[in-house]
Write a protein that holds these residues in place. Structure first.
Motif, PDB file in Angstrom:
ATOM      1  N   LEU A 250      -6.168  -4.291   3.536  1.00 38.02           N
ATOM      2  CA  LEU A 250      -7.418  -3.704   3.062  1.00 38.02           C
ATOM      3  C   LEU A 250      -7.581  -3.917   1.557  1.00 38.02           C
ATOM      4  O   LEU A 250      -8.663  -4.252   1.073  1.00 38.02           O
ATOM      5  N   VAL A 251      -6.490  -3.737   0.822  1.00 39.26           N
ATOM      6  CA  VAL A 251      -6.518  -3.955  -0.627  1.00 39.26           C
ATOM      7  C   VAL A 251      -6.865  -5.407  -0.942  1.00 39.26           C
ATOM      8  O   VAL A 251      -7.660  -5.701  -1.853  1.00 39.26           O
ATOM      9  N   SER A 252      -6.305  -6.330  -0.182  1.00 39.98           N
ATOM     10  CA  SER A 252      -6.587  -7.757  -0.393  1.00 39.98           C
ATOM     11  C   SER A 252      -8.039  -8.087  -0.077  1.00 39.98           C
ATOM     12  O   SER A 252      -8.698  -8.825  -0.825  1.00 39.98           O
ATOM     13  N   GLU A 253      -8.558  -7.537   1.022  1.00 44.58           N
ATOM     14  CA  GLU A 253      -9.944  -7.791   1.412  1.00 44.58           C
ATOM     15  C   GLU A 253     -10.922  -7.327   0.336  1.00 44.58           C
ATOM     16  O   GLU A 253     -11.955  -7.953   0.108  1.00 44.58           O
ATOM     17  N   VAL A 261      -1.519  -1.283  -3.991  1.00 42.31           N
ATOM     18  CA  VAL A 261      -0.667  -0.849  -2.877  1.00 42.31           C
ATOM     19  C   VAL A 261       0.421   0.079  -3.390  1.00 42.31           C
ATOM     20  O   VAL A 261       0.663   1.151  -2.830  1.00 42.31           O
ATOM     21  N   GLY A 262       1.072  -0.332  -4.471  1.00 38.83           N
ATOM     22  CA  GLY A 262       2.126   0.499  -5.039  1.00 38.83           C
ATOM     23  C   GLY A 262       1.615   1.833  -5.539  1.00 38.83           C
ATOM     24  O   GLY A 262       2.266   2.870  -5.357  1.00 38.83           O
ATOM     25  N   VAL A 263       0.431   1.829  -6.160  1.00 44.31           N
ATOM     26  CA  VAL A 263      -0.144   3.068  -6.686  1.00 44.31           C
ATOM     27  C   VAL A 263      -0.444   4.041  -5.552  1.00 44.31           C
ATOM     28  O   VAL A 263      -0.144   5.244  -5.635  1.00 44.31           O
ATOM     29  N   VAL A 264      -1.037   3.538  -4.471  1.00 43.75           N
ATOM     30  CA  VAL A 264      -1.404   4.391  -3.335  1.00 43.75           C
ATOM     31  C   VAL A 264      -0.154   4.970  -2.671  1.00 43.75           C
ATOM     32  O   VAL A 264      -0.083   6.179  -2.379  1.00 43.75           O
ATOM     33  N   LEU A 265       0.843   4.127  -2.423  1.00 43.98           N
ATOM     34  CA  LEU A 265       2.069   4.605  -1.792  1.00 43.98           C
ATOM     35  C   LEU A 265       2.818   5.590  -2.689  1.00 43.98           C
ATOM     36  O   LEU A 265       3.402   6.565  -2.209  1.00 43.98           O
ATOM     37  N   VAL A 318      -6.972  10.474  -2.055  1.00 42.87           N
ATOM     38  CA  VAL A 318      -6.834  10.869  -0.649  1.00 42.87           C
ATOM     39  C   VAL A 318      -5.393  10.690  -0.191  1.00 42.87           C
ATOM     40  O   VAL A 318      -4.853  11.528   0.545  1.00 42.87           O
ATOM     41  N   ALA A 319      -4.749   9.599  -0.627  1.00 42.97           N
ATOM     42  CA  ALA A 319      -3.354   9.365  -0.254  1.00 42.97           C
ATOM     43  C   ALA A 319      -2.456  10.485  -0.758  1.00 42.97           C
ATOM     44  O   ALA A 319      -1.535  10.925  -0.059  1.00 42.97           O
ATOM     45  N   ALA A 320      -2.725  10.976  -1.968  1.00 42.13           N
ATOM     46  CA  ALA A 320      -1.946  12.093  -2.503  1.00 42.13           C
ATOM     47  C   ALA A 320      -2.145  13.354  -1.660  1.00 42.13           C
ATOM     48  O   ALA A 320      -1.183  14.087  -1.380  1.00 42.13           O
TER      49      ALA A 320
END
Length: 419
Positions: A250-253, A261-265, A318-320
């Motif tokens: 999704l990030v790539s798209e 990706v790293g920030v979200v995880l 939202v991930a947090a």
């Protein structure tokens, strides 16, 4: 021969043993995640994607299969017998592996190490899950499980960069040696944690093979366990593919860059770590319905919303929030499962609960990756969110059924015998 035991009130927590258990797990999990990154990176250098796939299959398939037998072994031989021997064998394996990889740059030693380690971890997993209910009773078990969950959250946060650092400044054998050292620390903690345990009395005429099906028989006989298994299974199934596959796609798209990706995880992990800390202090004061059902519904909604976020900032927020809910929900599932399982079949119960997580990830990735080829990444992510809503519904149904027979006011702990 049995010796006198210490009587404990059902709400008491043996924080000394809990601390040793959590501290030992912190060490061994840190070493394990560092080793995982180091082995995967080495496999990439030796054979690319194909080598990593072979290595991952060697590590995960035996572990998932042995979980079925691990529960029966733990119930039959006792957690002390199983954990001391599997931990010692793993230390020896990693030490020998360090010698082999220091002298040979080939893939086969990594595959053998991953295969044998997967077998040992699969056998040991259910035995580890038996321990906390012995040291914490009633609602205090929720606090102990939250504290334990904190370790599992911190380990990948610290272990992954540690593994990358070890490969950058050294070689794989260094990571294997560190894994062996952390295994020795875990072994020492186990000696304290399981001191005074006795082997269970054997059941005449009941083979280990027959007992390996106890976990599934428990699901058939106990509605509360069955619905809790469904709750855990659906949540893990719904979350594995978005976190491991869909997020980078999704990030790539959307052209956000791989750093997103790293920030979200990281936001998810920090949120989960924070709520696990809150749970360790206050879980016994938060109603089970809130920790289990309300957070489960919030998790499902969060998974849905994540797929629709228009920016990295909103997705991270939202991930947090999803992490915060996960840090309460996960320990609640484990706690209710442990409180509902028969004590003499706790290993079998924990083996099936572990299967709902470890065994689900490859299935989730395979199923939803195939579905995404037809529906697209975002739509498939929304399907995962819809499936996640089954979890709070199943949790409500589980709470409607009675738990196992109430614990007596005075409970005897395992007592001393030779391991």
């Amino acid at each position: 021969m049995e010796s006198p035991v210490e009587a404990t009130a059902p709400e008491r927590v043996q924080w000394g043993r809990v601390g040793s258990l959590v501290g030992g797990q912190a060490a061994v999990q840190l070493g394990s995640f560092a080793l995982l990154i180091a082995m995967n990176w080495t496999a990439v250098q030796l054979g690319g994607t194909r080598a990593v796939t072979v290595l991952m299959l060697a590590a995960t398939v035996p572990r998932a299969l042995m979980l079925i037998f691990g529960g029966a072994v733990a119930d039959t031989l006792g957690p002390r017998f199983v954990l001391l021997r599997t931990t010692a064998a793993r230390v020896a394996l990693l030490a020998v592996g360090a010698v082999l990889t220091a002298t040979a740059q080939q893939l086969w030693p990594l595959v053998v190490i991953a295969l044998v380690e997967g077998v040992l971890l699969g056998l040991a997993g259910p035995a580890s899950g038996v321990l906390l209910p012995l040291f914490a009773r009633g609602e205090q078990l929720a606090r102990a499980n939250s504290l334990y969950a904190m370790v599992l959250r911190v380990a990948p946060i610290l272990g992954a960069p540690a593994g990358a650092f070890l490969i950058t400044v050294g070689e794989l054998w260094v990571a294997l040696l560190i894994g062996a050292v952390t295994g020795v620390i875990w072994f020492g903690c186990l000696l304290h944690v399981t001191h005074g345990f006795v082997r269970p009395q054997p059941e005449p005429g009941v083979s280990l093979v027959k007992r390996s099906g106890d976990g599934f028989r428990l699901l058939a006989r106990h509605p509360r366990l069955r619905w809790m298994f469904v709750a855990a299974l659906c949540l893990d199934m719904a979350f594995s593919w978005p976190a491991e596959v869909a997020l980078p796609l999704l990030v790539s798209e959307r052209g956000w860059g791989v750093s997103a990706v790293g920030v979200v995880l990281a936001a998810f992990s920090v949120g989960a770590l924070g709520s696990s800390a809150v749970g360790a202090a206050l879980a016994h004061r938060i109603p089970m319905f809130v920790r289990l059902v309300v957070t489960g519904a919030g998790l499902a909604a969060g998974i849905l919303v994540m797929a629709l976020m228009p920016s990295v900032v909103s997705l991270t927020a939202v991930a947090a929030a999803v992490g915060l809910l996960s840090g309460l929900n996960g320990p609640a599932i484990v706690t209710l499962y442990q409180q509902s399982a028969p004590e003499d079949r706790m290993g079998a119960a924990m083996s099936t609960l572990s299967l709902s997580g470890i065994g689900t990830a490859p299935v989730s990735i395979a199923v939803f990756s195939s579905l995404s080829l037809v529906l697209g990444v975002q739509t498939t992510w929304l399907v995962c969110g819809a499936i996640a809503f089954v979890s709070p519904v199943a949790a409500v149904l589980a709470l409607r059924h009675p738990a196992r027979t109430e614990e007596p006011a005075v409970t005897e702990l395992p007592v001393a015998a030779a391991a």
